[in-house]
Design an enzyme around this catalytic site. Structure first.
Site, PDB file in Angstrom:
ATOM      1  CG  HIS A 164      -1.616  -1.284   1.407  1.00 25.11           C
ATOM      2  ND1 HIS A 164      -2.951  -1.521   1.133  1.00 25.11           N
ATOM      3  CD2 HIS A 164      -1.332  -2.407   2.210  1.00 25.11           C
ATOM      4  CE1 HIS A 164      -3.456  -2.881   1.321  1.00 25.11           C
ATOM      5  NE2 HIS A 164      -2.410  -3.325   2.032  1.00 25.11           N
ATOM      6  CB  SER A 291      13.032  21.750 -15.321  1.00 25.78           C
ATOM      7  OG  SER A 291      12.289  23.151 -15.477  1.00 25.78           O
ATOM      8  CE  LYS A 297      11.690  18.590 -11.245  1.00 27.12           C
ATOM      9  NZ  LYS A 297      10.396  18.964 -11.894  1.00 27.12           N
ATOM     10  CD  GLU A 304       8.966  11.653 -15.494  1.00 29.15           C
ATOM     11  OE1 GLU A 304       7.827  12.235 -15.372  1.00 29.15           O
ATOM     12  OE2 GLU A 304       9.953  11.948 -15.738  1.00 29.15           O
TER      13      GLU A 304
END
Ligand code: ARG
Length: 474
Positions: A164, A291, A297, A304
């Site tokens: 979980h 970024s 970043k 991804e």
């Protein structure tokens, strides 16, 4: 390898019962050469085997057969060199190659004897997919090796295992890596299984009903490697099924979709671990991007994109299932729509597997962050319950007592390994002096020695087993 791509053209030439050619728009709509050209080498190999068989049964003279094979080889060299003129008005890869051959070898007019594009395309795709599956199996092994190597580079690192997405129990980082090795092993089995079922030769099924000519189907099958473990030819047993069956595409696409799902889950773990919140791993710069706006970043784009591309692979499987669902027997032109989905799946899954492996090879584990998280004594709450069970308490009662310890510590604002023995005993008298020793993580990892558990010896054994299996010993 340089490959020539088809260019659009308006010239239309058809023969026989047609007096009128299709309009350019219709030709463009119905052509498949812009994508099925990549079946060219398998189409050539299939035609060479068919010609060899036609010679064997006396339809071609040996000179004619030689001329055809030489002509096909010449076409192959032209395609490879990027000099071949693909013509859209010739519809597909099969017609393009046949037309080119006919233009240079008169005997080519006999090559299509007892063959239809229906069994030809079924053959080409099977041949193509065989190679593709073999290549993918190689890539999957590479990925498994990368996972094993990553686990092995950090054999002592412990992290929390999660259920979980809540901290559950401690596991070796390597144990987590090996979980994926198991998944990709099942994927390998599924692909091998699909390979076995697709490795059957459809040639000789003709358009739908075979041929009245005495083809030697088993001879062609043997030439093309459609054989069983004992070298016996494997040929399709029903001509109607042979030209309309695309089960093998579905099986491959389903296996690929599951690989994509596994990769997506792995990507999700890596993305979480690479976040500041976890900080368990660092992915090398080459596999991340910055970024355009935020200078700090470092984004895990490869992971991804792999997670994202799984959607395409799953979608392709669904497209293929829907494509087949309403088709009456036997061949229908709808089936031409199978290729782009198949090619996309094969290309996507292979690049995802390869890039994920490369990324893992350039990923380092941040031991300090892992240690800090793994030190959470709550991860050993189940060990505490087992401790009481060993003292004779029924598990449900032990579970309740440990729950009371956790609640007490939470209320007191302390960790459960910071409570005193007196406090433990106030909750449950069966806790004795050795209870606090339970939180020694190194010792805790030695307690988990059931087969498949993340104990010290078990994980070492599994790493050794996989190294042997994957040939990465030494
Ligand atoms: N390009 C076609 C396909 O991919 C080849 C088979 C065409 N057969 C036919 N009867 N029109 O399905």
């Amino acid at each position: 390898m340089k490959k020539s791509r088809p260019s659009p053209s308006t010239v239309v030439s058809r023969s026989g019962r047609f007096t009128d050619g299709p309009s350019q728009e219709v030709a463009q709509f119905s052509q498949s050469v812009s994508f099925d050209w990549r079946l060219w080498s398998h189409d050539l190999v299939g035609s060479m085997a068919h010609a060899t068989m036609l010679e064997k049964i006396g339809v071609l003279s040996s000179k004619e057969c030689q001329d055809i094979i030489a002509g096909l080889k010449g076409i192959g060299m032209e395609i490879e060199a990027g000099r071949f003129q693909w013509k859209q008005e010739l519809e597909d890869v099969h017609m393009n190659i046949e037309a080119a051959l006919t233009a240079r070898v008169p005997a080519a007019a006999k090559l299509h004897t007892a063959r239809s594009r229906n069994d030809q395309v079924a053959l080409d795709v099977r041949l193509w997919l065989r190679d593709e599956i073999e290549a993918l199996l190689g890539e999957l092994r590479g990925l498994q090796r990368s996972l094993v190597k990553l686990g092995e580079r950090h054999p002592e690192v412990i992290i929390p295992g999660y259920t979980h997405l809540q901290r559950a129990q401690p596991v070796f980082f390597a144990h987590h890596c090996l979980a994926y090795v198991e998944m990709f092993d099942r994927d390998t089995g599924r692909l091998a299984d699909a390979f076995g079922r697709l490795n059957v030769c459809p040639l000789g099924a003709g358009a739908i009903a075979g041929s009245t000519l005495p083809l030697d189907r088993e001879f062609v099958a043997t030439l093309l490697g459609f054989t069983d473990a004992k070298g016996r030819p494997r040929i399709t047993q029903n001509s109607m099924d042979a030209v309309s069956d695309r089960d093998f595409l579905i099986e491959f696409s389903a296996a690929a979709a599951l690989i994509a799902v596994h990769l997506s889950r792995l990507s999700e773990d890596l993305i979480l671990w690479a976040s500041s919140e976890f900080g368990f791993i660092r992915i090398a710069d080459a596999y991340t991007t910055g970024s355009s706006l935020m200078p700090q970043k470092k984004n895990p784009d490869i992971a991804e994109l792999t997670r994202g591309k799984s959607g395409r692979v799953i979608g392709n499987l669904v497209s293929l299932l829907v494509l087949l669902k309403g088709l009456p027997m036997t061949y229908n032109r709808d089936l031409q729509e199978d290729k782009e989905r198949l090619f996309d799946t094969a290309d996507t899954i292979r690049s995802c597997v390869r890039l994920t492996a490369a990324m893992l090879d350039h990923t380092s584990v941040q031991a300090a962050a892992c240690d800090a998280a793994a030190k959470d004594p709550l991860l050993l709450a189940t060990d505490l319950a087992d401790y009481l069970v060993k003292k004779g308490m029924p598990f449900r009662q032990a579970h309740h007592a440990v729950g009371a310890v956790v609640a007490f510590a939470e209320k007191a604002g302390r960790r459960i390994d910071q409570l005193t023995l007196a406090e433990y005993q106030a909750i449950e008298p069966r806790f004795s002096g050795d209870v606090l020793e339970l939180y020694d993580l190194q010792k805790a990892m030695k307690r988990r020695e059931l087969p498949g558990a993340p104990g010290v010896r078990q994980v070492a054994r599994q790493l050794a087993r996989w190294k042997k299996e994957l040939g990465t010993l030494g």
